[in-house]
Enzyme design. Structure first.
Site, PDB file in Angstrom:
ATOM      1  CD  GLN A  17      -1.460  14.605   3.380  1.00 25.46           C
ATOM      2  OE1 GLN A  17      -0.522  15.415   3.364  1.00 25.46           O
ATOM      3  NE2 GLN A  17      -2.441  14.654   2.507  1.00 25.46           N
TER       4      GLN A  17
ATOM      5  CE1 TYR B 130      -2.718   8.263   2.116  1.00 25.35           C
ATOM      6  CE2 TYR B 130      -4.925   8.845   1.380  1.00 25.35           C
ATOM      7  CZ  TYR B 130      -3.697   8.277   1.135  1.00 25.35           C
ATOM      8  OH  TYR B 130      -3.451   7.721  -0.092  1.00 25.35           O
TER       9      TYR B 130
ATOM     10  CD  GLU C  53      -2.233  20.891   1.125  1.00 22.73           C
ATOM     11  OE1 GLU C  53      -3.305  21.259   1.662  1.00 22.73           O
ATOM     12  OE2 GLU C  53      -2.046  19.735   0.715  1.00 22.73           O
TER      13      GLU C  53
ATOM     14  CG  ASP D  77      -8.358  21.927   2.861  1.00 21.54           C
ATOM     15  OD1 ASP D  77      -8.519  22.962   2.160  1.00 21.54           O
ATOM     16  OD2 ASP D  77      -7.316  21.250   2.834  1.00 21.54           O
TER      17      ASP D  77
ATOM     18  CG  HIS E 163      -3.537  19.530  -5.409  1.00 22.50           C
ATOM     19  ND1 HIS E 163      -2.221  19.442  -4.994  1.00 22.50           N
ATOM     20  CD2 HIS E 163      -4.285  19.042  -4.385  1.00 22.50           C
ATOM     21  CE1 HIS E 163      -2.179  18.939  -3.765  1.00 22.50           C
ATOM     22  NE2 HIS E 163      -3.410  18.672  -3.368  1.00 22.50           N
TER      23      HIS E 163
HETATM   24 MN    MN Z   1      -5.374  21.557   2.015  1.00 20.87          MN
END
Ligand code: MN
Length: 416
Positions: free
Chosen positions: A244, A248, A203, A130, A137
């Site tokens: 997340q 993360y 997303e 990804d 964004h």
């Molecule tokens: Mn993504």
């Protein structure tokens, strides 16, 4: 192949979402449990295995058995020259020229109504990467979580940032999403929370599917990179923002992402997108030579996201476009392999959330609701900060330009 759209002999096909100019590829399960590669024209699914078995693709360097596999991998692994030849031959079977006239009298052996075709995940995904290629964004997320004055980290304009995702949980459109459980940021008592995610998000992404791969130690040159891309598909990279946020740092996304992603059953070959090519946004500073490519390396594909509450009507919550992506697919692929990493047929590389410059073009609820501070109002008057149980998220994509107009396969999943 020629990208000039021709007319099909199938009534209504050229005014549908799936005209002759599109011809996406997928896989069906037949009633007897066997598999067949398929395409689509108008409201008909084309069983390519039947066409292969009567010799239609025999001089394309594809093997007849390629069309009887459970996935596109074997066929697309043969490379662009073969998949382009198959596409050209399929178009010749379905266009108005009399070249394959005899097939029309036997159309019932290879055409079936789309509603009757059970489509499955069209690729066996060995690896999923990804990226994070939308500057809007990345800027929005950096502004919300770090520092508006330094929203982009120092590396962002020098390389396509990415991480290795989870391939096993990529599901075909229509597969329900189960709200994930996990740890969340500690409260005042210093103990982490645990439970179902309260901040489930979509997303809006576009994925490309690798065709012919590369050998370990042999990077793919950015100028040839598209030869290794079979096609693209809409992709919803589901994310649990609360999980997340806590997990993360320092190694990046993990359980907040790996519970599932949803991909379209239809992969659109790059050839179909030639009419809507356009230049990427100007890159300043100029990237390193291995990421430089001239010409038009991006595509004008309109994107939409809808939320449909349980038993309710769909509300459009986002309208974006792949043209906003700062890093092209070719640059992502060149960067991915510059260290010698080998990619294999069927590998999926997703773009990262595709947000545009205006608030109605943001490709996630995180941005649309600005971290939950600006709830989004749906047509029934209800509001959403994130996705609720019973909500169905639908992503759609369209091309309309250069003389062609069609819809890419959509992506839909209900949160249960
Ligand atoms: Mn993504």
């Amino acid at each position: 192949m020629s990208t000039t759209p021709q007319k099909s002999w199938i009534p209504g096909a050229d005014n549908s979402d799936f005209p002759l100019a599109h011809l996406p590829m997928g896989v069906r399960v037949r009633p007897d449990g066997s598999h067949a590669l398929v395409s689509r024209i108008g409201d008909q699914v084309v069983d390519l295995r039947v066409l292969a078995e009567i010799g239609v693709f025999d001089d394309t360097k594809a093997d007849r058995k390629d069309f009887a596999q459970k996935s596109l991998n074997q066929l697309i692994g043969r490379g662009k020259a073969v998949t382009s030849a198959v596409r050209t031959r399929l178009a010749a079977c379905l266009d108005d020229d009399p070249g394959y006239w005899d097939l029309r009298s036997r159309k019932e052996i290879f055409l079936l109504p789309a509603k009757q075709a059970k489509l499955v995940l069209p690729i066996e995904v060995g690896d999923y990467t990804d990226f994070y290629s939308s500057i809007e964004h990345a800027t929005n997320v950096g502004t919300m979580f770090r520092d508006p004055a330094n929203a982009l980290l120092p590396n962002w304009k020098h390389l396509p940032v990415g991480y290795h995702g989870r391939a096993s949980s990529i599901m075909v459109s229509g597969t329900p999403i189960h709200r994930p459980k996990g740890q969340t940021t500690p409260g005042e008592d210093g103990k982490p929370g645990f439970g179902e995610s309260k901040l489930l998000d979509f997303e809006l992404e576009m994925a490309f599917v690798v065709g012919q791969g590369n050998k370990l130690g042999a990077p793919i040159d950015v100028k040839n990179a598209e030869d290794h891309i079979f096609g693209i598909a809409l992709f919803n990279d589901w994310s649990a923002r609360d999980i997340q946020k806590w997990e993360y740092v320092p190694l990046g996304p993990f359980l907040g992402k790996s519970f599932s992603s949803t991909i379209s059953p239809w992969i659109t070959p790059l050839e179909a997108l030639e009419p809507v090519r356009l230049a990427s946004p100007k890159q300043d500073p100029t990237p390193l030579p291995y990421l430089q490519h001239a010409g038009s390396n991006n595509f004008d594909i309109k994107l939409e996201v809808y939320i449909t509450p349980e038993g309710g009507e769909p509300s459009k919550v986002c309208a974006s476009n792949t043209k906003y992506l700062y890093w092209s697919m070719a640059q992502q692929l060149a960067h991915h392999t510059v260290n010698g990493c080998n990619l294999r047929p069927g590998d999926v590389c997703a773009s990262g959330t595709i947000s545009g410059p205006t608030p109605d073009s943001y490709g996630s609820m995180l941005e649309l609701s600005w971290k939950g501070t600006k709830p989004v109002t749906l047509s029934d008057g209800s509001t959403r900060k994130f996705i609720q149980d019973g909500d169905t998220v639908t992503m759609k994509a369209f091309v309309d330009g250069g003389g062609v107009k069609f819809a890419l396969g959509s992506v839909e999943a209900k949160c249960v």
